[in-house]
Design an enzyme around this catalytic site. Structure first.
Site, short mmCIF file in Angstrom:
data_model
loop_
_atom_site.label_atom_id
_atom_site.label_comp_id
_atom_site.label_asym_id
_atom_site.label_seq_id
_atom_site.Cartn_x
_atom_site.Cartn_y
_atom_site.Cartn_z
N GLY A 116 80.63 28.13 33.53
CA GLY A 116 80.44 29.37 34.25
C GLY A 116 81.39 30.49 33.86
O GLY A 116 81.39 31.55 34.50
N SER B 292 86.26 35.95 35.32
CA SER B 292 85.40 35.03 36.06
C SER B 292 86.21 34.08 36.93
O SER B 292 87.33 33.69 36.60
CB SER B 292 84.56 34.19 35.09
OG SER B 292 83.75 35.00 34.28
N ILE B 293 85.60 33.66 38.04
CA ILE B 293 86.20 32.63 38.88
C ILE B 293 86.43 31.37 38.05
O ILE B 293 87.48 30.72 38.16
CB ILE B 293 85.30 32.33 40.09
CG1 ILE B 293 85.32 33.51 41.07
CG2 ILE B 293 85.73 31.05 40.78
CD1 ILE B 293 84.33 33.38 42.21
N ASP C 22 73.01 26.77 28.15
CA ASP C 22 72.08 27.55 28.96
C ASP C 22 71.27 26.52 29.74
O ASP C 22 70.53 25.74 29.14
CB ASP C 22 71.19 28.41 28.07
CG ASP C 22 70.24 29.30 28.87
OD1 ASP C 22 69.95 28.97 30.04
OD2 ASP C 22 69.75 30.30 28.30
N VAL C 23 71.40 26.50 31.06
CA VAL C 23 70.75 25.45 31.84
C VAL C 23 69.23 25.56 31.79
O VAL C 23 68.53 24.63 32.21
CB VAL C 23 71.24 25.43 33.30
CG1 VAL C 23 72.74 25.18 33.36
CG2 VAL C 23 70.89 26.73 34.02
N ILE D 248 78.03 28.56 38.44
CA ILE D 248 76.94 29.40 37.95
C ILE D 248 75.95 29.67 39.08
O ILE D 248 75.73 28.83 39.95
CB ILE D 248 76.21 28.76 36.75
CG1 ILE D 248 75.63 27.38 37.12
CG2 ILE D 248 77.14 28.64 35.55
CD1 ILE D 248 74.78 26.77 36.02
N TYR E 70 73.68 40.38 50.93
CA TYR E 70 73.75 39.15 50.12
C TYR E 70 72.35 38.56 49.93
O TYR E 70 72.11 37.79 49.00
CB TYR E 70 74.70 38.15 50.78
CG TYR E 70 75.21 37.09 49.83
CD1 TYR E 70 75.83 37.44 48.63
CD2 TYR E 70 75.09 35.74 50.14
CE1 TYR E 70 76.31 36.47 47.76
CE2 TYR E 70 75.56 34.76 49.28
CZ TYR E 70 76.17 35.13 48.09
OH TYR E 70 76.65 34.16 47.24
N LYS F 92 72.89 29.62 48.65
CA LYS F 92 74.21 29.00 48.81
C LYS F 92 74.19 27.96 49.93
O LYS F 92 74.92 26.96 49.85
CB LYS F 92 75.27 30.07 49.08
CG LYS F 92 75.59 30.95 47.89
CD LYS F 92 76.17 30.16 46.72
CE LYS F 92 76.66 31.10 45.61
NZ LYS F 92 77.16 30.34 44.43
N THR G 241 84.16 40.39 40.12
CA THR G 241 83.67 39.70 38.93
C THR G 241 82.34 40.31 38.52
O THR G 241 81.71 41.04 39.28
CB THR G 241 83.47 38.20 39.22
OG1 THR G 241 82.44 38.06 40.22
CG2 THR G 241 84.75 37.56 39.71
N ALA H 72 79.56 38.75 38.18
CA ALA H 72 78.51 38.21 39.04
C ALA H 72 78.47 38.96 40.37
O ALA H 72 77.40 39.30 40.88
CB ALA H 72 78.75 36.73 39.28
#
Length: 272
Positions: free
Chosen positions: A31, A37-38, A82-83, A110, A173, A180, A211, A213
């Site tokens: 990720g 990035s986190i 890449d998933v 991710i 959100y 989530k 970030t 994202a």
């Protein structure tokens, strides 16, 4: 040693990060998009704590932004994942098995949702957009856990990244809240199923961070301001703060912690 790594060592040397808490452990961090990035905070903290680290990048276009992070921390492997691409995830775990024969830590950081669905109401979310968000953000954790399981021969730690919007409705959100929530439920189920093999599964819930994202969320600046004003500590968390929590949860000192969501938000989640 690079300037970024030197700076990291100098900035964090007096912090409470346990010295070599992860010595001889192998970590895969998925990720990292760039140095902000986190996942980058986790990878940096793992290296400072003594772990060998493997990183992935999503596409060739993303690779130039991930490579400086890999170089700065001395990542042992930098691999494409890449998933959505058949076989790439399996190839990453095969490379780890070939190099080390085991895996001790997995960080899943991710998430994705098409912009049209991300910026609209949950009520209006398309079937295709919801399916893609769930596949990339949630089912990818299941797939990674399944591949990690045979490599975690001495037990291990699997971490995923969530947000308070999975527990309460957070303005703007949108569909990522239900996504989530599903991720957190999946984390708990994995913790139960993998527990007998001493594989612990936890989620980290950071407050809003600047970030790439996060910037994709509409009115993200409002989320940042609300977090700063409402958190008891009245401050924003950093990727280093998240990295510290990741080290703690991945160390043997947390061997009885599983199925939990660890908040790193300055106490924001306790406010009504």
């Amino acid at each position: 040693m690079t300037a970024l790594h030197n700076g990291l060592e100098n900035d964090r040397k007096d912090d409470a990060l346990p010295a070599l808490a992860l010595k001889d452990k192998v970590a895969l961090v998925v990720g990292v998009a760039n140095e902000h990035s986190i996942a980058t905070g986790c990878a940096q903290a793992f290296r400072l704590a003594g772990a060998d680290v493997a990183l992935t990048y999503a596409t060739e276009k993303a690779k130039p932004f991930v490579m400086p992070v890999a170089d700065a921390i001395g990542a042992a492997l930098l691999l494409p994942m890449d998933v959505d691409v058949e076989g790439e995830m399996e190839a990453v775990f095969a490379a780890i098995a070939k190099r080390w024969g085991r895996l001790d830590i997995l960080v899943h950081s991710i998430a994705y949702c098409p912009a049209g669905d991300l910026h609209g109401r949950v009520t209006d979310c398309s079937r295709a957009g919801f399916a893609q968000a769930m596949d990339i953000s949630v089912h990818s954790l299941i797939r990674m856990a399944r591949l990690a399981e045979p490599l975690m021969v001495q037990g291990g730690s699997i971490l995923t990244m969530t947000y308070y919007g999975g527990e309460k409705v957070i303005d703007h959100y949108n569909i990522m809240g239900p996504v989530k929530a599903a991720l957190e439920g999946t984390m708990r189920s994995l913790a139960v199923e993998l527990g007998p093999k001493r594989i612990r599964v936890n989620a980290i819930s950071p407050g809003p961070l600047n970030t790439r994202a996060g910037s994709g969320i509409a009115h993200f600046d409002e989320l940042i301001d609300a977090a700063r004003l409402r958190a008891p500590e009245q401050t924003l968390v950093t990727i280093e703060d998240v990295g510290h929590m990741a080290v703690m949860l991945s160390s043997d000192n947390a061997r009885c912690v599983s199925g939990d969501t660890a908040y790193v938000d300055g106490g924001f989640h306790v406010r009504a």
